[in-house]
Design an enzyme around this catalytic site. Structure first.
Site, mmCIF file in Angstrom:
data_model
loop_
_atom_site.group_PDB
_atom_site.id
_atom_site.type_symbol
_atom_site.label_atom_id
_atom_site.label_comp_id
_atom_site.label_asym_id
_atom_site.label_seq_id
_atom_site.Cartn_x
_atom_site.Cartn_y
_atom_site.Cartn_z
ATOM 1 N N HIS A 72 16.048 8.059 -0.372
ATOM 2 C CA HIS A 72 14.757 8.982 -0.157
ATOM 3 C C HIS A 72 15.268 10.138 0.886
ATOM 4 C CE1 HIS A 72 11.042 6.858 -1.840
ATOM 5 N NE2 HIS A 72 12.116 6.968 -2.747
ATOM 6 N N TYR A 200 2.641 8.743 4.257
ATOM 7 C CA TYR A 200 1.805 8.098 5.543
ATOM 8 C C TYR A 200 0.578 8.860 5.583
ATOM 9 C CZ TYR A 200 6.072 5.398 6.694
ATOM 10 O OH TYR A 200 6.994 4.677 6.806
ATOM 11 N N PRO A 292 4.729 -2.229 11.837
ATOM 12 C CA PRO A 292 5.209 -1.893 10.876
ATOM 13 C C PRO A 292 5.362 -0.105 10.178
ATOM 14 C CG PRO A 292 3.211 -2.814 9.935
ATOM 15 C CD PRO A 292 3.446 -2.879 11.558
ATOM 16 N N LYS A 296 10.925 -0.494 10.981
ATOM 17 C CA LYS A 296 12.032 -0.672 11.896
ATOM 18 C C LYS A 296 12.309 -2.063 11.938
ATOM 19 C CE LYS A 296 13.174 3.260 13.034
ATOM 20 N NZ LYS A 296 13.689 3.722 11.762
ATOM 21 N N TYR A 384 13.102 8.026 12.237
ATOM 22 C CA TYR A 384 12.871 7.515 11.120
ATOM 23 C C TYR A 384 14.173 7.137 10.438
ATOM 24 C CZ TYR A 384 10.267 6.112 7.339
ATOM 25 O OH TYR A 384 9.621 5.467 6.036
HETATM 26 C C1 PHB Z 1 6.940 -1.100 2.981
HETATM 27 O O1 PHB Z 1 7.187 -0.704 1.554
HETATM 28 O O2 PHB Z 1 6.478 -2.332 2.811
HETATM 29 C C2 PHB Z 1 6.856 -0.067 4.141
HETATM 30 C C3 PHB Z 1 7.383 0.871 4.041
HETATM 31 C C4 PHB Z 1 7.474 1.713 5.111
HETATM 32 C C5 PHB Z 1 6.748 1.168 6.304
HETATM 33 C C6 PHB Z 1 6.072 0.047 6.229
HETATM 34 C C7 PHB Z 1 6.365 -0.807 4.886
HETATM 35 O O3 PHB Z 1 6.626 1.965 7.178
#
Ligand code: PHB
Ligand code: APR
Length: 389
Positions: A72, A200, A292, A296, A384
């Site tokens: 990505h 997000y 989460p 990280k 990120y």
């Molecule tokens: C996930 O795919 O479980 C996931 C992806 C990004 C995040 C947290 C969890 O920031």
């Protein structure tokens, strides 16, 4: 029994360490309290920094990741009914790879089995002894019988609730912690992801995240109060709430289906200092936890393990303990930067129950700034994709 390095815990941290050591000809035994199926049944995050991919390559376990992982180049932030793309690759020149932690664990288990290295699953009552002396030992019970493993070093890779950190007297460690007043309710479903990249979303009703495991399997999360129970959320209630928090285009495009897994995870920031105690080294969730939001957790575990493997290889190959002496300091510098970023992403995107009108306006201004300023977008992107080692 004797080994060079006793590793406690067969999560991604313990397995990756075992693999890096095996490739350097260093003998290690892993003690894991659960069964392989239990370890593989845990659903965790799925975003790999490019430096984590490099570490998995070095461990010789990246072939399937390169075949099946999704690269990505960007992520999207959604607020006020619109999505804003952060072009990671254009801003920083690096990208992330979507590949589930379960798959990483699977690949590492397969490699360990192929190397003929020993993992003792369902090892109970693991206890650590004499790591402040030259002859550490680990005791455990297996099938009702007590055993002792003698070693040169112990790697505590047994996660947040493990025994390793708790074996260190409280006066010798300092804890830094923040518990957030909400959790994430996550759903895994056999449905195509709502968009090509992760979304997000910051919304009046709370945060939401649209993630994926593959082009046919999606992972979604919504912010819920800390005392919420997963059993109170039917699939229909979950999809309905998720849809309300997305921008209209995503809400329209969302494909729903039965959940394969549904669970609530609390959000916490936690750091233990130091992370080395004599011949005991903590790595991964045993040493630190991040919320989460920045994905990280697994990546930090991988960077600890890389530093530890390098320290141990230097010790055995060159009789030089310098890398091990610098382990705690070097790891903590990277850990705290990831702690800061994860706390910041969490603060930026979630609804805090005690936030007053001033705090809300600051949050809105910061969202506008992050997507409107190339410098601010680049700062997000740099963290990120993962800071360099
Ligand atoms: C996930 O795919 O479980 C996931 C992806 C990004 C995040 C947290 C969890 O920031
Ligand atoms: N004895 C032996 N094994 C133990 C003990 C114990 N007393 N306590 C815990 N374990 C095992 C757990 O069963 C688990 O398999 O240690 C392992 C720790 O694995 P993880 O919790 O996955 O931690 P880690 O390997 O550090 O991985 C970090 O996992 O939790 C996520 O967000 C985190 O993605 C990050 C990654």
């Amino acid at each position: 029994m004797r080994t060079q390095v006793a590793i406690i815990g067969a999560g991604p941290a313990g397995l990756l360490l075992g693999q890096l050591l095996a490739r350097a000809g260093i003998d290690a035994v892993i003690l894991e309290q659960r069964s392989p199926d239990y370890v593989l049944g845990r659903i965790r995050a799925g975003i790999l920094e490019s430096v984590t991919v490099d570490a998995l390559e070095r461990a010789g376990v990246a072939a399937r990741l390169h075949r099946e992982g999704l690269v990505h180049h960007g992520i999207e932030l959604a607020f006020d009914g619109t999505r804003h793309r952060i072009d990671l690759h254009a801003l920083i020149g690096r990208s992330v790879t979507v590949y589930g932690q379960t798959e990483v664990t699977h690949d590492l288990m397969d490699a360990r089995a192929a190397a003929g290295a020993l993992t003792i699953y369902e090892a109970e009552q693991v206890s650590l002894h004499d790591f402040d002396a030259d002859t550490p030992r680990v005791r455990y019970t297996k099938d009702g019988r007590q055993h002792e493993l003698q070693c040169d070093f112990i790697a505590g890779c047994d996660g947040f609730h493990g025994v390793s950190r708790q074996s260190v007297p409280e006066r010798s460690r300092q804890i830094f912690e923040r518990v957030y007043p909400f959790g994430w309710l996550g759903v895994l479903s056999e449905t195509p992801p709502v968009a090509d990249e992760l979304i997000y979303a910051s919304h009046e009703r709370g945060f939401a995240l649209c993630s994926m495991r593959s082009l046919t399997r999606s992972r979604y999360y919504i912010q819920v109060p800390a005392d919420e129970q997963a059993k109170d959320w039917s699939d229909a209630r979950f999809w309905d709430e998720l849809r309300r928090r997305l921008d209209p285009a995503a809400a329209e495009a969302l494909v729903t289906g039965p959940s394969i897994e549904k669970s609530i995870a609390p959000l916490r920031s936690f750091v233990c200092e130091p992370i080395r105690f004599g011949r005991l080294f903590l790595a991964g969730d045993a040493a630190h936890i991040v919320p989460p939001t920045g994905a990280k957790g697994l990546n930090l575990a991988a960077s600890d393990v890389l530093y530890l493997a390098d320290g141990l290889i230097q010790y055995y190959q060159e009789r030089d303990g310098g890398g091990l002496d610098g382990y705690s300091h070097k790891c903590l510098a990277r850990i705290w930067k990831a702690e800061r970023f994860s706390w910041w992403m969490t603060s930026l995107l979630h609804r805090f129950p005690d936030a007053d009108a001033f705090a809300r306006r600051l949050q809105q201004a910061e969202l506008d700034y992050v997507v409107g300023s190339a410098a601010a977008s680049a700062a997000l992107a740099e963290n990120y994709v993962g800071l360099p080692y």
